[in-house]
Design a protein around this motif. Structure first.
Motif, PDB file in Angstrom:
ATOM      1  N   ASP A   3       0.693  -1.472  -0.176  1.00  0.00           N
ATOM      2  CA  ASP A   3       0.039   0.027  -0.041  1.00  0.00           C
ATOM      3  C   ASP A   3       0.666   1.261   0.009  1.00  0.00           C
ATOM      4  O   ASP A   3       1.920   1.232   0.643  1.00  0.00           O
ATOM      5  CB  ASP A   3      -0.880   0.043   1.255  1.00  0.00           C
ATOM      6  CG  ASP A   3      -1.960  -0.967   1.220  1.00  0.00           C
ATOM      7  OD1 ASP A   3      -2.089  -1.661   0.359  1.00  0.00           O
ATOM      8  OD2 ASP A   3      -2.542  -1.154   2.155  1.00  0.00           O
ATOM      9  N   THR A  33       1.094   3.240  -7.588  1.00  0.00           N
ATOM     10  CA  THR A  33       0.516   2.208  -6.813  1.00  0.00           C
ATOM     11  C   THR A  33      -0.377   1.538  -7.199  1.00  0.00           C
ATOM     12  O   THR A  33      -0.791   0.350  -7.406  1.00  0.00           O
ATOM     13  CB  THR A  33       0.428   2.639  -5.529  1.00  0.00           C
ATOM     14  OG1 THR A  33       1.797   3.317  -4.894  1.00  0.00           O
ATOM     15  CG2 THR A  33      -0.043   1.787  -4.433  1.00  0.00           C
ATOM     16  N   LEU A  34      -1.625   2.451  -7.537  1.00  0.00           N
ATOM     17  CA  LEU A  34      -2.960   1.637  -8.214  1.00  0.00           C
ATOM     18  C   LEU A  34      -2.545   1.336  -9.281  1.00  0.00           C
ATOM     19  O   LEU A  34      -3.138   0.055  -9.772  1.00  0.00           O
ATOM     20  CB  LEU A  34      -3.930   3.266  -8.381  1.00  0.00           C
ATOM     21  CG  LEU A  34      -4.381   3.786  -7.042  1.00  0.00           C
ATOM     22  CD1 LEU A  34      -5.385   4.857  -7.286  1.00  0.00           C
ATOM     23  CD2 LEU A  34      -5.004   2.327  -6.048  1.00  0.00           C
ATOM     24  N   GLY A  38      -1.818  -2.032  -6.319  1.00  0.00           N
ATOM     25  CA  GLY A  38      -1.644  -1.686  -4.720  1.00  0.00           C
ATOM     26  C   GLY A  38      -3.266  -0.924  -4.422  1.00  0.00           C
ATOM     27  O   GLY A  38      -3.847  -0.583  -5.363  1.00  0.00           O
ATOM     28  N   THR A  39      -2.915  -0.248  -3.192  1.00  0.00           N
ATOM     29  CA  THR A  39      -4.047   0.457  -2.600  1.00  0.00           C
ATOM     30  C   THR A  39      -3.441   1.608  -2.185  1.00  0.00           C
ATOM     31  O   THR A  39      -2.446   1.631  -1.534  1.00  0.00           O
ATOM     32  CB  THR A  39      -4.687  -0.346  -1.393  1.00  0.00           C
ATOM     33  OG1 THR A  39      -5.458  -1.388  -1.966  1.00  0.00           O
ATOM     34  CG2 THR A  39      -5.938   0.511  -0.751  1.00  0.00           C
ATOM     35  N   GLU A  56      -9.326   4.581   1.843  1.00  0.00           N
ATOM     36  CA  GLU A  56      -8.479   3.738   1.001  1.00  0.00           C
ATOM     37  C   GLU A  56      -9.191   4.419  -0.498  1.00  0.00           C
ATOM     38  O   GLU A  56     -10.268   4.254  -0.714  1.00  0.00           O
ATOM     39  CB  GLU A  56      -8.640   2.491   1.162  1.00  0.00           C
ATOM     40  CG  GLU A  56      -7.884   1.902   2.491  1.00  0.00           C
ATOM     41  CD  GLU A  56      -7.894   0.285   2.488  1.00  0.00           C
ATOM     42  OE1 GLU A  56      -8.536  -0.212   1.906  1.00  0.00           O
ATOM     43  OE2 GLU A  56      -7.016   0.035   3.356  1.00  0.00           O
ATOM     44  N   THR A  58      -8.902   2.572  -4.327  1.00  0.00           N
ATOM     45  CA  THR A  58      -8.391   1.438  -5.209  1.00  0.00           C
ATOM     46  C   THR A  58      -8.632   1.455  -6.594  1.00  0.00           C
ATOM     47  O   THR A  58      -8.184   0.725  -7.558  1.00  0.00           O
ATOM     48  CB  THR A  58      -9.265   0.073  -4.831  1.00  0.00           C
ATOM     49  OG1 THR A  58     -10.551   0.308  -4.753  1.00  0.00           O
ATOM     50  CG2 THR A  58      -8.936  -0.176  -3.232  1.00  0.00           C
ATOM     51  N   THR A  59      -9.140   2.766  -7.083  1.00  0.00           N
ATOM     52  CA  THR A  59      -9.346   3.005  -8.532  1.00  0.00           C
ATOM     53  C   THR A  59      -8.789   4.393  -8.865  1.00  0.00           C
ATOM     54  O   THR A  59      -8.547   5.376  -7.887  1.00  0.00           O
ATOM     55  CB  THR A  59     -10.903   3.050  -8.739  1.00  0.00           C
ATOM     56  OG1 THR A  59     -11.498   4.267  -8.052  1.00  0.00           O
ATOM     57  CG2 THR A  59     -11.476   1.783  -8.573  1.00  0.00           C
TER      58      THR A  59
END
Length: 76
Positions: A3, A33-34, A38-39, A56, A58-59
């Motif tokens: 993350d 990261t995304l 990852g998050t 958080e 995620t997109t």
């Protein structure tokens, strides 16, 4: 992938002093990261040193929305 953690206190500090380069770097790393699967986590540090995660992403769309909010009042 690990993350990526964004410390909201630092983001707020950079907003105050208009450190666009540091903000740009944070969002570039978050995007990487995304894309890598990852998050991205937003954390806030308390005065006693305790850190808590409160959001958080995620997109890329969610990250972009947060980025718009951060840059909203910087007139860039």
């Amino acid at each position: 992938m690990e993350d990526y953690v964004i410390k909201v206190g630092k983001v707020e500090e950079w907003q105050t002093i208009r450190d666009i380069a540091s903000l740009d770097e944070v969002f570039l790393r978050a995007k990487r990261t995304l894309v890598g699967g990852g998050t991205v986590a937003l954390v806030r540090e308390q005065r006693n040193g305790e850190v808590y995660r409160f959001e958080e992403f995620t997109t890329l769309e969610d990250l972009e929305e947060y980025k718009k909010n951060v840059y909203k009042y910087l007139d860039i």
